[in-house]
Design a protein around this motif. Structure first.
Motif, PDB file in Angstrom:
ATOM      1  N   GLY A 140       0.846  -1.195   0.000  1.00  0.00           N
ATOM      2  CA  GLY A 140       0.000   0.000   0.000  1.00  0.00           C
ATOM      3  C   GLY A 140       0.879   1.241   0.000  1.00  0.00           C
ATOM      4  O   GLY A 140       2.097   1.170   0.263  1.00  0.00           O
ATOM      5  N   ALA A 141       0.261   2.397  -0.309  1.00  0.00           N
ATOM      6  CA  ALA A 141       1.007   3.651  -0.240  1.00  0.00           C
ATOM      7  C   ALA A 141       1.446   3.905   1.208  1.00  0.00           C
ATOM      8  O   ALA A 141       2.450   4.569   1.453  1.00  0.00           O
ATOM      9  N   TYR A 142       0.715   3.333   2.158  1.00  0.00           N
ATOM     10  CA  TYR A 142       1.101   3.466   3.567  1.00  0.00           C
ATOM     11  C   TYR A 142       2.557   3.018   3.774  1.00  0.00           C
ATOM     12  O   TYR A 142       3.338   3.690   4.422  1.00  0.00           O
ATOM     13  N   PHE A 166      -2.885  13.720   5.702  1.00  0.00           N
ATOM     14  CA  PHE A 166      -3.269  12.321   5.902  1.00  0.00           C
ATOM     15  C   PHE A 166      -2.651  11.879   7.231  1.00  0.00           C
ATOM     16  O   PHE A 166      -1.439  11.981   7.425  1.00  0.00           O
ATOM     17  N   ASN A 220       0.935  16.540  -0.536  1.00  0.00           N
ATOM     18  CA  ASN A 220      -0.080  15.569  -0.959  1.00  0.00           C
ATOM     19  C   ASN A 220      -0.952  16.236  -2.016  1.00  0.00           C
ATOM     20  O   ASN A 220      -1.775  17.074  -1.718  1.00  0.00           O
ATOM     21  N   ASN A 224      -5.906  14.881   0.040  1.00  0.00           N
ATOM     22  CA  ASN A 224      -6.934  14.289   0.900  1.00  0.00           C
ATOM     23  C   ASN A 224      -6.860  15.034   2.226  1.00  0.00           C
ATOM     24  O   ASN A 224      -5.794  15.041   2.830  1.00  0.00           O
ATOM     25  N   ASP A 252       3.048  12.664  -2.130  1.00  0.00           N
ATOM     26  CA  ASP A 252       2.017  11.622  -2.033  1.00  0.00           C
ATOM     27  C   ASP A 252       0.959  11.921  -3.098  1.00  0.00           C
ATOM     28  O   ASP A 252       0.179  12.858  -2.970  1.00  0.00           O
ATOM     29  N   TYR A 255      -3.958  10.064  -5.484  1.00  0.00           N
ATOM     30  CA  TYR A 255      -5.188  10.411  -6.229  1.00  0.00           C
ATOM     31  C   TYR A 255      -4.861  11.007  -7.609  1.00  0.00           C
ATOM     32  O   TYR A 255      -5.640  11.779  -8.177  1.00  0.00           O
ATOM     33  N   SER A 283      -0.584   4.517  -5.605  1.00  0.00           N
ATOM     34  CA  SER A 283      -1.326   3.412  -4.991  1.00  0.00           C
ATOM     35  C   SER A 283      -2.169   2.685  -6.037  1.00  0.00           C
ATOM     36  O   SER A 283      -2.965   3.316  -6.750  1.00  0.00           O
ATOM     37  N   LYS A 286      -5.953   2.975  -5.276  1.00  0.00           N
ATOM     38  CA  LYS A 286      -6.646   4.162  -5.812  1.00  0.00           C
ATOM     39  C   LYS A 286      -6.724   4.087  -7.337  1.00  0.00           C
ATOM     40  O   LYS A 286      -7.745   4.408  -7.928  1.00  0.00           O
ATOM     41  N   LYS A 294      -4.142  -3.353  -1.234  1.00  0.00           N
ATOM     42  CA  LYS A 294      -3.044  -2.789  -0.453  1.00  0.00           C
ATOM     43  C   LYS A 294      -1.685  -2.911  -1.153  1.00  0.00           C
ATOM     44  O   LYS A 294      -0.740  -3.520  -0.636  1.00  0.00           O
TER      45      LYS A 294
HETATM   46  N1  PMP Z   1      -1.970   8.699   1.114  1.00  0.00           N
HETATM   47  C1  PMP Z   1      -3.189   9.252   1.105  1.00  0.00           C
HETATM   48  C2  PMP Z   1      -3.311  10.729   0.936  1.00  0.00           C
HETATM   49  C3  PMP Z   1      -4.325   8.454   1.267  1.00  0.00           C
HETATM   50  O1  PMP Z   1      -5.530   9.016   1.261  1.00  0.00           O
HETATM   51  C4  PMP Z   1      -4.165   7.081   1.442  1.00  0.00           C
HETATM   52  C5  PMP Z   1      -5.380   6.218   1.647  1.00  0.00           C
HETATM   53  N2  PMP Z   1      -5.555   5.398   0.604  1.00  0.00           N
HETATM   54  C6  PMP Z   1      -2.878   6.540   1.440  1.00  0.00           C
HETATM   55  C7  PMP Z   1      -1.798   7.393   1.275  1.00  0.00           C
HETATM   56  C8  PMP Z   1      -2.643   5.079   1.642  1.00  0.00           C
HETATM   57  O2  PMP Z   1      -2.977   4.339   0.498  1.00  0.00           O
HETATM   58  P1  PMP Z   1      -2.994   2.749   0.462  1.00  0.00           P
HETATM   59  O3  PMP Z   1      -4.387   2.319   0.692  1.00  0.00           O
HETATM   60  O4  PMP Z   1      -2.478   2.385  -0.905  1.00  0.00           O
HETATM   61  O5  PMP Z   1      -2.069   2.281   1.541  1.00  0.00           O
END
Ligand code: PMP
Ligand code: GLN
Length: 465
Positions: A140-142, A166, A220, A224, A252, A255, A283, A286, A294
């Motif tokens: 995931g981007a996390y 975020f 970002n 978000n 980041d 989106y 991601s 997304k 993920k």
């Molecule tokens: N960065 C931002 C700004 C997000 O809104 C999110 C949520 N999806 C993430 C990172 C994490 O993305 P992922 O679900 O791919 O871990």
């Protein structure tokens, strides 16, 4: 184990002859509480993780399970199917002829996926991205954020964070020993039609945050929860400050495929002198509307990527092979029709736009003052015009947006997210008048949300008369 513990307690209280003695009870209670407090002390949450409060996601997903809202416009995920070819690819891979696609793959990214990411991003950045050492596939981007922040931020380093942000950025910076320095996007107007472009940074304030301790700024875009797309001019200001003060930019861009025409998403890594100091994050969740997969990625020059590799190889090592293969095949499919309006990377924003417009209209008709997002799938809406219709006194939360979103969900059946979760402690007040609504939902569910809010509004109007 329980039996042995029970037996020793029995002996301690009653003695070997089985007679209960009050002094023994006192001794046992004293010993037990002493042990418990010693244990609590030793096993408390490490200080670098702060107070360990529940994140807004943990709290609101639990809340949704408890109150079962008729429409959940909280956490950002689609309640409908991803493109057929995407989900079909995963099914085919899991049961397909190649058994190795269910086994471990290359740690820094499945070979066909990194090739496709390079093919996708190289022309957008204006340079050839080396798939072997300039791209990392993450959980995931996390995890891309985590590897970038933990891999670069050192004890005492400062990281500039733009609010609202975020929420995990703050936690990750602090757990790396860094210090977040916050600066808020503020609306230039508070009435009339507001768009996310009206939320801006104070240039002087931004400049003043850069100093010799600054290691990184996190940008970002698209944003978000505001849906703001940073303009060329705004990104140039940030880029020039990064270059002047030798600072990294963590961009980041999860989106990235959801900017609404005529607004265009701009990649700061493509600016002169910025590739060298930018880590960009994307991601698949997304990009292909499969948030549960993920899978994310980071791309950056090899010299910066090395630090992410060190973190990744020791905490995740490798991501899910069939999912990476399915994402790679999804890119094969979409890259082959990249110039067609049907390409999902283009079609997604077209699919979302009427949803955005519907929710904006519905919120406006019901007394909210929403910010029209230029991208993404969230709407921030000021609810304060509705304050006299909703009694928040029964809600014990500290912040008004938590009180509002909880009470509103109970009364209307529509759940939203409280934006103070996206602000630092000192700036929470900036988010209290808002609620965040997610609109990547089936049309029928958005219509139901509109209907429920309208009915609630009408009922409360009558009650006020
Ligand atoms: N960065 C931002 C700004 C997000 O809104 C999110 C949520 N999806 C993430 C990172 C994490 O993305 P992922 O679900 O791919 O871990
Ligand atoms: N990015 C999504 C949102 O903002 C999901 C967040 C999460 O699940 N932690 O709603």
């Amino acid at each position: 184990m329980m039996f042995r513990l029970g037996r020793s307690l029995y002996v301690a209280v009653r003695g070997l002859n089985g007679v209960v003695r009050p002094e023994n009870i006192k001794k046992v209670v004293r010993n037990l509480s002493c042990t418990t407090s010693l244990m609590a002390d030793k096993f408390k949450l490490p200080a670098r993780y702060g107070a360990g409060e529940k994140s807004v996601w943990v709290e609101y997903i639990q809340l949704a399970a408890e109150i079962k809202p008729a429409v959940n416009l909280g956490q950002g995920f689609p309640d409908y199917h991803a493109p057929k070819h995407v989900t079909k690819a995963l099914g085919d891979i899991a049961t397909g002829p190649n058994p190795l696609l269910n086994q471990y793959t290359r740690g820094f990214g499945h070979p066909p996926l990194i090739q496709n990411l390079s093919k996708l991003y190289s022309p957008l950045i204006g340079r050839e991205i080396n798939p072997q050492n300039e791209i990392l596939v993450t959980f995931g981007a996390y995890e891309a954020l985590y590897s970038a922040i933990l891999g670069h931020v050192d004890e005492g380093d400062e990281v500039i964070v733009i609010e609202p942000f975020f929420d995990c950025y703050d936690f990750m910076i602090k757990s790396a020993g860094g210090k977040p320095r916050f600066i808020a996007l503020c609306p230039t107007k508070t009435s009339g039609e507001i768009t996310s472009a009206d939320w801006v940074l104070d240039e002087k304030e931004l400049e003043s945050l850069f100093n010799p301790r600054t290691k990184m700024i996190i940008v970002n875009t698209p944003h978000n929860p505001l849906g703001k797309v940073f303009t060329q001019q705004e990104l140039e200001l940030i880029a020039n400050l990064c270059k002047k003060h030798n600072v990294l930019c963590l961009s980041d861009e999860v989106y990235e495929w959801m900017a609404y025409e005529p607004v265009k998403h701009i990649r700061i890594a493509s600016f002169p002198g910025m590739w060298e100091r930018t880590i960009t994050i994307g991601s698949a969740g997304k990009t292909f509307s499969v948030t549960g997969w993920k899978t994310g990625w980071a791309y950056a020059p090899a010299a910066l990527m090395r630090n992410l590799h060190v973190v990744h190889q020791n905490c995740v090592y490798t991501c899910c092979t069939p999912v990476q293969e399915a994402i790679s095949r999804s890119f094969d499919y979409e890259l082959a029709r990249r110039d067609s309006p049907e390409c999902y990377l283009t079609a997604l924003a077209c699919e979302l736009r009427p949803k955005r417009d519907f929710v904006i209209k519905s919120l406006r008709e019901n007394g909210f003052n929403p910010t029209v997002p230029e991208a993404g799938y969230f709407i921030i809406a000021d609810w304060t015009n509705l304050a006299d219709k909703i009694d928040l006194s029964s809600e014990p939360d500290k912040y008004k947006d938590y009180q509002f979103t909880k009470k509103f969900a109970k009364e209307t059946g529509v759940l939203a997210i409280p934006p103070t979760a996206f602000y630092s402690q000192e700036h929470k007040h900036l988010g209290e008048n808002f609620a965040r609504f997610c609109f990547i939902k089936k049309d029928e569910n958005l219509q139901l949300a509109g209907k429920l809010i309208k009915e609630w509004n009408a009922k409360n109007k009558k009650a006020c008369v």
